[in-house]
Design an enzyme around this catalytic site. Structure first.
Site, PDB file in Angstrom:
ATOM      1  CG  HIS A 229      -2.037  -1.152   1.214  1.00 56.29           C
ATOM      2  ND1 HIS A 229      -2.503  -1.719  -0.079  1.00 56.29           N
ATOM      3  CD2 HIS A 229      -2.860  -1.688   1.938  1.00 56.29           C
ATOM      4  CE1 HIS A 229      -3.520  -2.368   0.221  1.00 56.29           C
ATOM      5  NE2 HIS A 229      -3.665  -2.420   1.635  1.00 56.29           N
TER       6      HIS A 229
ATOM      7  CD  GLU B 274      -8.290  -3.298  -0.954  1.00 56.47           C
ATOM      8  OE1 GLU B 274      -7.225  -2.883  -0.948  1.00 56.47           O
ATOM      9  OE2 GLU B 274      -8.736  -4.356  -0.088  1.00 56.47           O
TER      10      GLU B 274
ATOM     11  CG  HIS C 175      -8.168  -0.112   2.027  1.00 59.40           C
ATOM     12  ND1 HIS C 175      -8.751  -1.018   2.982  1.00 59.40           N
ATOM     13  CD2 HIS C 175      -7.075  -0.974   1.303  1.00 59.40           C
ATOM     14  CE1 HIS C 175      -7.767  -2.144   3.085  1.00 59.40           C
ATOM     15  NE2 HIS C 175      -6.946  -1.934   2.398  1.00 59.40           N
TER      16      HIS C 175
HETATM   17  C1  BGC Z   1      -4.859  -6.272   1.577  1.00 57.43           C
HETATM   18  C2  BGC Z   1      -4.608  -6.882   2.892  1.00 57.43           C
HETATM   19  C3  BGC Z   1      -4.568  -6.095   3.953  1.00 57.43           C
HETATM   20  C4  BGC Z   1      -5.343  -5.149   3.935  1.00 57.43           C
HETATM   21  C5  BGC Z   1      -5.249  -3.855   5.003  1.00 57.43           C
HETATM   22  C6  BGC Z   1      -5.868  -5.261   1.874  1.00 57.43           C
HETATM   23  O1  BGC Z   1      -5.811  -4.565   0.673  1.00 57.43           O
HETATM   24  O2  BGC Z   1      -5.093  -7.049   0.558  1.00 57.43           O
HETATM   25  O3  BGC Z   1      -3.900  -8.009   2.862  1.00 57.43           O
HETATM   26  O4  BGC Z   1      -4.210  -6.791   5.272  1.00 57.43           O
HETATM   27  O5  BGC Z   1      -5.630  -4.271   3.040  1.00 57.43           O
HETATM   28  O6  BGC Z   1      -3.859  -3.477   4.890  1.00 57.43           O
END
Ligand code: BGC
Length: 375
Positions: free
Chosen positions: A126, A336, A197
């Protein structure tokens, strides 16, 4: 623009309910005073709240089939909680410069290797330590239906090449759609993969788990992963696996089946390959969710090739949200829309590279409705 901004600021001072106790916030943010909460409203009782910290959607209030209102996204009512959250779940944020994982935090462009923060096991997640979810965005325009946020990421910020000018527009329509438009330009070749998210619970945030929500994903294939949740490169059929959401089923129905992919994700935490022809970047149906009790439904449309369906496997009841309720294991799900994880290292995946002179432009729509036939 200046006039609009100062009007917006004055309005949001009055409208703000997040009071943000700046002195008690730690860490990375220095210009707390510029962080505000903006409220979008429409003619159908829906409200959406957005803050320019992380371009986070803090609240989405929508009616159920009996016109009862509830806030259907997980989040906090104080800025300090967003900043200091345990394990930083990215509630409601815009994630970037690269949403999801890049293997070992490394990729190469034109023979040059770039190293990013390794912030998730041995991988990059991310956008790094201070991704787009943890910076203060500018507000370029705000009225009661729309907000335009922008952020300029610097060359080599979090290890990524190129100055990147990003803008995200949230538009709330009178027919209960949140339209999200993403734009970006760069002055050096760089990977870009932006996503939203939000964690949804259509019964209302903090109201139990989402395992009884019924989900359809418009995808015949998904991208299986290794134990670190990095795609293997395969596009695997969902047929005869728990990953088959081509027809509606409760999220919890197959989640306990013994399956290596489910054990890697601790449940569903995978990218689905949306059914579209390769060159087609049109807006298509990506996913549909309905919640039987309230009758609320969420339909997701996107121009993106993939969707990460994550069902809150890492929530564990430690975080308390807006209503004071603990956010349980699987108390929210994310849809997402995105390019596939680790694309910079996967030559067979659609490219995420943006070059100078090009414009990154994608759109995702969250449509809320009710299913009156449900009960
Ligand atoms: C990911 C997860 C992660 C979550 C929070 C999601 O986009 O796929 O693996 O734990 O985000 O970070």
């Amino acid at each position: 623009m200046k006039t609009i901004l100062s009007l917006a600021t004055a309005f949001t001072f009055v409208a703000s309910v997040l009071c943000f106790f700046p002195s008690r916030c730690s860490g990375e943010v220095s210009d707390f005073d510029s962080i505000k909460l903006y409220t979008l409203t429409n003619d159908s009782e829906m409200t959406v709240k957005v803050t320019n910290y992380g371009a986070i959607i803090t609240s989405i209030v929508v009616p159920d089939r009996n016109d009862e209102l509830a806030d259907v996204v997980l989040g906090y009512d104080r800025l300090e909680d967003y900043i200091n959250a345990v394990d930083k779940p990215y509630f409601g944020a815009i994630v970037g410069r690269y949403g999801n994982r890049i293997a070992k935090g490394e990729f190469s462009i034109d023979g040059e290797t770039y190293s990013l923060a390794v912030n998730n096991g041995e991988n990059h997640l991310h956008g790094g330590v201070i991704g787009f979810d943890k910076v203060v965005w500018d507000v370029d325009l705000f009225d009661d239906h729309q907000i335009v946020l922008s952020y300029h990421a610097k060359d080599m910020e979090e290890g990524y090449p190129g100055n990147l000018a990003v803008s995200v527009t949230y538009t709330l329509t009178d027919d209960n759609r949140i339209v999200i438009d993403y734009h970006a330009t760069t002055d050096k070749r760089t990977p870009v993969n932006l996503t939203q998210h939000s964690y949804f619970n259509l019964k209302g945030e903090g109201n139990g788990t989402i395992l009884d929500h019924r989900l359809t994903i418009n995808a015949d294939r998904f991208t299986p992963v290794d134990a670190g949740l990095i795609p293997t490169g395969e596009l695997r059929t969902v047929a005869s696996t728990p990953f088959d959401f081509t027809t509606e089923k409760p999220i919890g129905r197959d989640i306990h089946i013994e399956n290596e992919q489910l054990s890697f994700g601790g449940g569903f935490d995978h990218n689905w390959v949306l059914n579209r022809s390769e060159s087609d970047g049109n807006l298509i149906l990506a996913a549909h969710v309905s919640e039987p009790e309230s009758g609320r439904t969420l339909t997701v449309f996107t121009t993106e090739p993939g969707i990460q369906f994550y069902c809150g496997n890492f929530l564990d009841g430690r975080l308390r949200g807006k209503s004071g309720q603990a956010y349980l294991h699987r108390g929210g799900f994310c849809l997402e829309t995105q390019h596939f994880p680790d694309s910079p290292n996967q030559p067979n995946f659609p490219s995420t590279l943006l070059a100078p002179g090009e414009t990154y432009q994608t759109q995702t729509i969250f449509t809320f409705s009710t299913d009156n036939a449900g009960r």
